[in-house]
Design a protein around this motif. Structure first.
Motif, short mmCIF file in Angstrom:
data_model
loop_
_atom_site.label_atom_id
_atom_site.label_comp_id
_atom_site.label_asym_id
_atom_site.label_seq_id
_atom_site.Cartn_x
_atom_site.Cartn_y
_atom_site.Cartn_z
N GLY A 1 31.32 -7.36 -7.29
CA GLY A 1 30.61 -8.32 -6.09
C GLY A 1 29.45 -7.46 -5.05
N ARG A 2 29.17 -8.69 -3.86
CA ARG A 2 28.04 -8.11 -2.94
C ARG A 2 28.74 -7.21 -2.25
NH1 ARG A 2 25.45 -11.45 0.12
NH2 ARG A 2 23.62 -10.49 0.59
N VAL A 3 28.51 -5.60 -1.81
CA VAL A 3 28.51 -5.12 -1.33
C VAL A 3 28.34 -4.95 0.22
CG1 VAL A 3 30.10 -2.62 -0.87
CG2 VAL A 3 30.77 -3.56 -2.71
N LEU A 4 28.60 -4.30 0.84
CA LEU A 4 27.37 -3.90 2.14
C LEU A 4 27.32 -2.46 2.22
CD1 LEU A 4 27.19 -5.47 5.91
CD2 LEU A 4 26.60 -2.76 5.19
N ALA A 5 26.30 -1.98 2.29
CA ALA A 5 26.34 -0.43 1.46
C ALA A 5 25.26 -0.24 3.19
CB ALA A 5 25.25 -0.34 0.89
N PRO A 6 25.96 0.43 3.89
CA PRO A 6 24.89 0.72 5.45
C PRO A 6 24.07 2.26 5.69
CG PRO A 6 26.79 1.99 5.20
CD PRO A 6 27.13 1.67 3.97
N GLY A 7 23.42 2.26 6.23
CA GLY A 7 22.42 2.62 5.93
C GLY A 7 21.27 3.34 5.28
N SER B 1 32.56 -1.46 -11.84
CA SER B 1 32.64 -2.31 -11.33
C SER B 1 30.82 -2.77 -11.24
CB SER B 1 32.15 -1.76 -9.87
OG SER B 1 32.26 -2.93 -8.82
N ASP B 2 31.06 -4.46 -10.84
CA ASP B 2 28.96 -4.85 -11.17
C ASP B 2 28.98 -4.80 -9.66
OD1 ASP B 2 31.26 -6.54 -10.14
OD2 ASP B 2 30.87 -8.43 -11.25
N ALA B 3 29.53 -4.38 -8.99
CA ALA B 3 28.98 -4.35 -7.48
C ALA B 3 28.07 -4.34 -7.22
CB ALA B 3 29.35 -2.81 -7.18
N GLU B 4 27.35 -4.90 -6.59
CA GLU B 4 25.73 -5.50 -6.18
C GLU B 4 25.63 -4.65 -4.91
OE1 GLU B 4 22.35 -8.24 -5.00
OE2 GLU B 4 24.08 -9.11 -5.87
N PHE B 5 24.60 -3.23 -4.58
CA PHE B 5 24.79 -2.95 -2.97
C PHE B 5 23.59 -3.28 -2.25
CE2 PHE B 5 26.08 1.07 -5.59
CZ PHE B 5 27.73 0.56 -5.38
N VAL B 6 23.67 -4.10 -0.86
CA VAL B 6 23.05 -5.14 -0.49
C VAL B 6 22.85 -3.78 0.84
CG1 VAL B 6 22.40 -6.54 0.99
CG2 VAL B 6 23.65 -6.97 -0.90
N TRP B 7 21.80 -3.43 1.35
CA TRP B 7 21.62 -1.87 1.87
C TRP B 7 20.46 -2.82 3.30
CZ3 TRP B 7 23.57 2.84 1.81
CH2 TRP B 7 23.95 3.85 0.52
N LEU C 1 26.55 -10.14 5.83
CA LEU C 1 26.30 -9.70 4.15
C LEU C 1 24.96 -11.64 4.81
CD1 LEU C 1 28.62 -8.95 1.60
CD2 LEU C 1 25.92 -7.56 2.58
N ALA C 2 25.88 -12.55 5.14
CA ALA C 2 25.37 -13.81 5.56
C ALA C 2 23.97 -13.50 6.06
CB ALA C 2 26.22 -14.60 5.71
N GLU C 3 24.67 -12.96 7.35
CA GLU C 3 23.37 -12.75 8.60
C GLU C 3 22.22 -11.46 8.33
OE1 GLU C 3 25.71 -11.41 12.01
OE2 GLU C 3 26.56 -13.22 12.50
N TRP C 4 22.12 -10.57 7.46
CA TRP C 4 21.66 -9.60 7.20
C TRP C 4 20.62 -11.08 6.25
CZ3 TRP C 4 18.68 -5.86 7.73
CH2 TRP C 4 18.28 -4.91 6.53
#
Length: 330
Positions: free
Chosen positions: A177-183, A237-243, A326-329
């Motif tokens: 899924g969508r994975v919050l990736a920091p920085g 994984s099918d992870a989607e990184f959201v930086w 993630l939603a706020e970003w």
């Protein structure tokens, strides 16, 4: 060599024990038997270093060429072990932490950097983790009558990691899924595999010469983005990184280093977190495998641990908080 390992069953201690056995050493382990299982091939002595009678039973009729202490966290307890082992071994290797350096992680550091001021007889209430580690170092250096070797590791990763940093990321990314990736994904890191650390600890113990080494791996051996990409690759994984940038996360009270393991935002507090110098250790023979191998082997171990039994300590962000950010970003 005949080697006593204080600890010897969990993460760093397990890796040191495994390496010592691989090299053909005679190994005695001393621990309470509460946190892990001793490896086959060791003489396992059960006991608590806080109990004088247990230390007496440990040394009765035994001598070693070297002691390797991988679990000491309270100076006065380490000092007690040192005094009881004087005359029973020629070398005392203490596995400390880079956290014993007072300026870390705000400033670049090496073996000459000042340590925290902490007395060698300090108790558990006399300081935080890094301060107490510095006190433990002094307890060994000032109290042991043989050769004292101090190893200060940086960020340690690898199979059987009980701290939960790399295992949390592997577990989270494996769920996709969508994975919050920091920085900043391009920020260079510096990490060391627990097995490479163990080999270096044994090398310096075998050398038998008093010294100190900062062992934090090869500078820039992976980026944060590369590290998470390796996690995605090994888990399939099918992870989607959201930086998401540092300030956005800090404004939402996301805790650096813990809620997103090993996330160090661009700030004065963490200015040099990935800049410690391992030059002396590398010149003395420290070798480090590719981080991709560390990630792969950690996943190979972790995937055999049932999800309900995976432990990440205090690491990892609450899924609802991650989804909200993630939603706020977006």
């Amino acid at each position: 060599m005949r080697i006593l390992i204080i600890g010897g069953s969990v993460f760093v201690g397990r890796a040191v024990t495994e390496e010592a056995l691989r090299r053909g050493h005679e190994v005695t382990t001393f621990n309470r038997g509460l946190s892990g299982v001793d490896l086959p091939g060791v003489e396992a002595v059960k006991g608590d270093r806080e109990v004088a009678a247990d230390l007496d039973r440990l040394v009765e009729g035994r001598e070693w060429d070297a002691v390797i202490d991988v679990i000491g966290r309270v100076p006065k307890l380490v000092g007690g072990s040192v005094r009881r082992l004087n005359g029973r071994a020629g070398v005392y290797t203490y596995v400390s932490s880079i956290s014993a350096i007072a300026d870390f992680p705000a400033k670049e550091c090496d073996e000459s950097s000042p340590r925290f001021e902490c007395a060698p007889d300090a108790g558990p209430e006399d300081g935080e983790y890094g301060e107490l580690k510095a006190g433990c170092e002094r307890a060994v250096e000032e109290g042991f009558e043989g050769e004292a070797v101090i190893i200060q590791p940086g960020l340690i990763l690898g199979p059987y990691e009980g701290v939960g940093r790399l295992p949390w990321w592997l577990d989270r990314i494996s769920r996709g899924g969508r994975v919050l990736a920091p920085g900043d994904p391009g920020r260079a890191m510096q990490v060391i595999d627990v097995r490479d650390l163990a080999a270096f600890v044994l090398d310096r113990t075998e050398a038998g010469k008093a010294d100190r080494f900062l062992a934090s791996g090869v500078p820039g051996n992976i980026t944060y983005g590369g590290w998470l990409a390796e996690c995605r690759a090994v888990t399939g994984s099918d992870a989607e990184f959201v930086w998401v940038d540092d300030r956005f996360l800090l404004d939402r009270e996301v805790q650096p280093w813990t809620e997103f393991p090993v996330w160090a935002p661009d700030s004065p507090e963490f200015a040099a977190v990935w800049l410690p110098s391992s030059a002396k250790a590398l010149a003395a023979g420290l070798t480090c495998r590719p981080v991709a191998e560390t990630v792969r082997d950690t996943w190979a171990w972790l995937r055999d641990v049932p999800p309900a039994e995976r432990s990440f300590g205090r690491h990892g962000i609450d899924p609802e908080k991650e989804a909200r950010i993630l939603a706020e970003w977006a």
